[in-house]
Structures are given as C-alpha cells and as structure tokens.
Design a protein around this motif. Structure first.
Motif, PDB file in Angstrom:
ATOM      1  N   LEU A   1       0.829  -1.204   0.000  1.00  0.00           N
ATOM      2  CA  LEU A   1       0.000   0.000   0.000  1.00  0.00           C
ATOM      3  C   LEU A   1       0.866   1.257   0.000  1.00  0.00           C
ATOM      4  CD1 LEU A   1      -2.805   1.339   0.167  1.00  0.00           C
ATOM      5  CD2 LEU A   1      -2.639   1.111   2.660  1.00  0.00           C
ATOM      6  N   ARG A   2       1.883   1.281   0.828  1.00  0.00           N
ATOM      7  CA  ARG A   2       2.759   2.462   0.909  1.00  0.00           C
ATOM      8  C   ARG A   2       3.559   2.643  -0.381  1.00  0.00           C
ATOM      9  NH1 ARG A   2       0.842   5.872   2.888  1.00  0.00           N
ATOM     10  NH2 ARG A   2       2.790   6.967   2.923  1.00  0.00           N
ATOM     11  N   ILE A   3       3.993   1.544  -0.998  1.00  0.00           N
ATOM     12  CA  ILE A   3       4.697   1.648  -2.281  1.00  0.00           C
ATOM     13  C   ILE A   3       3.774   2.263  -3.328  1.00  0.00           C
ATOM     14  CG2 ILE A   3       5.663   0.329  -4.204  1.00  0.00           C
ATOM     15  CD1 ILE A   3       6.830  -1.604  -2.087  1.00  0.00           C
TER      16      ILE A   3
ATOM     17  N   LEU B   1      -5.969  -5.800  -0.210  1.00  0.00           N
ATOM     18  CA  LEU B   1      -6.185  -4.353  -0.182  1.00  0.00           C
ATOM     19  C   LEU B   1      -7.525  -3.999  -0.835  1.00  0.00           C
ATOM     20  CD1 LEU B   1      -2.613  -3.038  -1.036  1.00  0.00           C
ATOM     21  CD2 LEU B   1      -3.744  -3.041   1.193  1.00  0.00           C
ATOM     22  N   ILE B   2      -7.910  -4.751  -1.854  1.00  0.00           N
ATOM     23  CA  ILE B   2      -9.213  -4.538  -2.492  1.00  0.00           C
ATOM     24  C   ILE B   2     -10.337  -4.934  -1.541  1.00  0.00           C
ATOM     25  CG2 ILE B   2     -10.759  -5.337  -4.323  1.00  0.00           C
ATOM     26  CD1 ILE B   2      -8.186  -5.655  -6.074  1.00  0.00           C
TER      27      ILE B   2
ATOM     28  N   ILE C   1      -7.909  -0.004  -1.708  1.00  0.00           N
ATOM     29  CA  ILE C   1      -7.782   0.354  -3.114  1.00  0.00           C
ATOM     30  C   ILE C   1      -8.991  -0.182  -3.876  1.00  0.00           C
ATOM     31  CG2 ILE C   1      -5.247   0.371  -3.079  1.00  0.00           C
ATOM     32  CD1 ILE C   1      -5.309  -2.319  -4.592  1.00  0.00           C
ATOM     33  N   GLN C   2      -9.191   0.388  -5.047  1.00  0.00           N
ATOM     34  CA  GLN C   2     -10.204  -0.124  -5.972  1.00  0.00           C
ATOM     35  C   GLN C   2      -9.476  -0.431  -7.269  1.00  0.00           C
ATOM     36  OE1 GLN C   2     -13.526   2.483  -6.408  1.00  0.00           O
ATOM     37  NE2 GLN C   2     -14.266   1.442  -8.240  1.00  0.00           N
ATOM     38  N   TRP C   3      -9.733  -1.618  -7.809  1.00  0.00           N
ATOM     39  CA  TRP C   3      -9.046  -2.040  -9.023  1.00  0.00           C
ATOM     40  C   TRP C   3      -9.995  -2.901  -9.833  1.00  0.00           C
ATOM     41  CZ3 TRP C   3      -4.321  -5.812  -9.277  1.00  0.00           C
ATOM     42  CH2 TRP C   3      -3.641  -5.658 -10.489  1.00  0.00           C
ATOM     43  N   ASP C   4     -10.887  -2.246 -10.556  1.00  0.00           N
ATOM     44  CA  ASP C   4     -11.919  -2.961 -11.309  1.00  0.00           C
ATOM     45  C   ASP C   4     -11.355  -3.623 -12.561  1.00  0.00           C
ATOM     46  OD1 ASP C   4     -13.801  -2.199  -9.418  1.00  0.00           O
ATOM     47  OD2 ASP C   4     -14.249  -0.343 -10.482  1.00  0.00           O
ATOM     48  N   ASP C   5     -10.573  -2.880 -13.337  1.00  0.00           N
ATOM     49  CA  ASP C   5      -9.982  -3.406 -14.572  1.00  0.00           C
ATOM     50  C   ASP C   5      -8.557  -3.851 -14.265  1.00  0.00           C
ATOM     51  OD1 ASP C   5      -9.113  -4.034 -17.088  1.00  0.00           O
ATOM     52  OD2 ASP C   5      -9.199  -1.976 -17.857  1.00  0.00           O
ATOM     53  N   LYS C   6      -8.378  -5.143 -14.008  1.00  0.00           N
ATOM     54  CA  LYS C   6      -7.086  -5.660 -13.566  1.00  0.00           C
ATOM     55  C   LYS C   6      -6.116  -5.935 -14.708  1.00  0.00           C
ATOM     56  CE  LYS C   6      -8.788  -7.476  -9.278  1.00  0.00           C
ATOM     57  NZ  LYS C   6      -8.904  -8.578  -8.384  1.00  0.00           N
ATOM     58  N   SER C   7      -6.376  -5.353 -15.885  1.00  0.00           N
ATOM     59  CA  SER C   7      -5.467  -5.559 -17.003  1.00  0.00           C
ATOM     60  C   SER C   7      -4.177  -4.763 -16.835  1.00  0.00           C
ATOM     61  CB  SER C   7      -6.147  -5.172 -18.321  1.00  0.00           C
ATOM     62  OG  SER C   7      -6.456  -3.787 -18.317  1.00  0.00           O
ATOM     63  N   ASP C   8      -4.228  -3.698 -16.009  1.00  0.00           N
ATOM     64  CA  ASP C   8      -3.063  -2.833 -15.838  1.00  0.00           C
ATOM     65  C   ASP C   8      -3.139  -2.161 -14.466  1.00  0.00           C
ATOM     66  OD1 ASP C   8      -0.805  -1.311 -16.297  1.00  0.00           O
ATOM     67  OD2 ASP C   8      -1.802   0.095 -17.659  1.00  0.00           O
TER      68      ASP C   8
ATOM     69  N   GLU D   1      -7.691   4.707   0.491  1.00  0.00           N
ATOM     70  CA  GLU D   1      -7.032   5.117   1.736  1.00  0.00           C
ATOM     71  C   GLU D   1      -5.555   4.790   1.610  1.00  0.00           C
ATOM     72  OE1 GLU D   1      -8.840   4.293   5.611  1.00  0.00           O
ATOM     73  OE2 GLU D   1     -10.475   3.367   4.480  1.00  0.00           O
ATOM     74  N   GLY D   2      -4.699   5.773   1.819  1.00  0.00           N
ATOM     75  CA  GLY D   2      -3.265   5.579   1.664  1.00  0.00           C
ATOM     76  C   GLY D   2      -2.553   5.119   2.919  1.00  0.00           C
ATOM     77  N   TRP D   3      -3.247   5.150   4.050  1.00  0.00           N
ATOM     78  CA  TRP D   3      -2.653   4.764   5.329  1.00  0.00           C
ATOM     79  C   TRP D   3      -3.536   3.734   5.994  1.00  0.00           C
ATOM     80  CZ3 TRP D   3       1.990   6.952   6.428  1.00  0.00           C
ATOM     81  CH2 TRP D   3       2.323   8.100   5.740  1.00  0.00           C
ATOM     82  N   GLU D   4      -2.933   2.936   6.856  1.00  0.00           N
ATOM     83  CA  GLU D   4      -3.729   1.971   7.616  1.00  0.00           C
ATOM     84  C   GLU D   4      -4.639   2.717   8.582  1.00  0.00           C
ATOM     85  OE1 GLU D   4      -3.166  -2.274   9.812  1.00  0.00           O
ATOM     86  OE2 GLU D   4      -1.530  -0.875   9.929  1.00  0.00           O
ATOM     87  N   ARG D   5      -5.824   2.214   8.772  1.00  0.00           N
ATOM     88  CA  ARG D   5      -6.806   2.865   9.633  1.00  0.00           C
ATOM     89  C   ARG D   5      -6.351   2.848  11.081  1.00  0.00           C
ATOM     90  NH1 ARG D   5      -9.978  -0.872   6.276  1.00  0.00           N
ATOM     91  NH2 ARG D   5     -10.559   0.346   4.460  1.00  0.00           N
ATOM     92  N   GLU D   6      -6.624   3.939  11.789  1.00  0.00           N
ATOM     93  CA  GLU D   6      -6.188   4.092  13.181  1.00  0.00           C
ATOM     94  C   GLU D   6      -6.714   2.987  14.085  1.00  0.00           C
ATOM     95  OE1 GLU D   6      -4.222   6.200  15.054  1.00  0.00           O
ATOM     96  OE2 GLU D   6      -3.485   6.936  13.149  1.00  0.00           O
TER      97      GLU D   6
END
Length: 95
Positions: free
Chosen positions: A10-12, A47-48, A53-60, A68-73
């Motif tokens: 996630l951080r990368i 992560l999905i 993250i959201q990644w509907d089209d997994k072709s790329d 969310e870019g950080w882990e939840r508190e």
C-alpha cells in the motif's frame, strides 16, 4: 489489520504514485517488495477486499484507485499498558 507486507505494498503504491504520477507495474512491485507475482497479487486482493484500493480493470496497474493511503487508526496494534508506563518502547518509535 494489514500484515507488514500488505502495508508495504500500500505504501509503495501511494508513494510511487505521488512521486512519479503513475502506479508501478506488477514487475516493479515484485522488484520493490522482493516477492513473486502471486504474493503481490494476493496482497493487492486483500487491499481490495479491505477497501484500501479499488481495481476494477485488472489488465493494468494504472487502473488502481487508492481509497485510503494509510492503515486505519482503529486497526493499528495497541501498545500494552505495561510498556506504555515504562517508556522503554520510546527507543523503538522515537529514534
């Protein structure tokens, strides 16, 4: 709660997108994490499912959307009460 490896992926994604304005390819993720493609894909699937993250089209990987870019508190591990009083943990977190 995310594992260290999932948090690393996630951080990368977050930092790479912030610096280069594009997401890393799967090959770049394998290089940066030191893991194989199935491990990276498994971390991305978590992560999905956890809605980081959201990644509907997994072709790329360019189709990834970071929700969310950080882990939840509320999911971060808590410091045990005994360590909280002793300040011994400060060495590992402050320096």
């Amino acid at each position: 709660m995310l594992t260290d490896y999932q948090r690393k992926v996630l951080r990368i994604l977050y930092n790479y997108k912030g610096i280069r304005r594009v997401f890393p390819t799967l090959h770049e993720l394998t290089i940066k994490t030191g893991k194989e493609k199935p491990d990276v894909m498994e971390a991305l699937d978590v992560l999905i499912s956890e809605r980081y993250i959201q990644w509907d089209d997994k072709s790329d990987t360019a189709n990834i959307i970071i929700l969310e870019g950080w882990e939840r508190e509320c999911e971060k591990p808590q410091i045990p009460k005994a360590l909280e009083r002793s300040n011994d943990w400060r060495y590992w977190t402050d320096y």
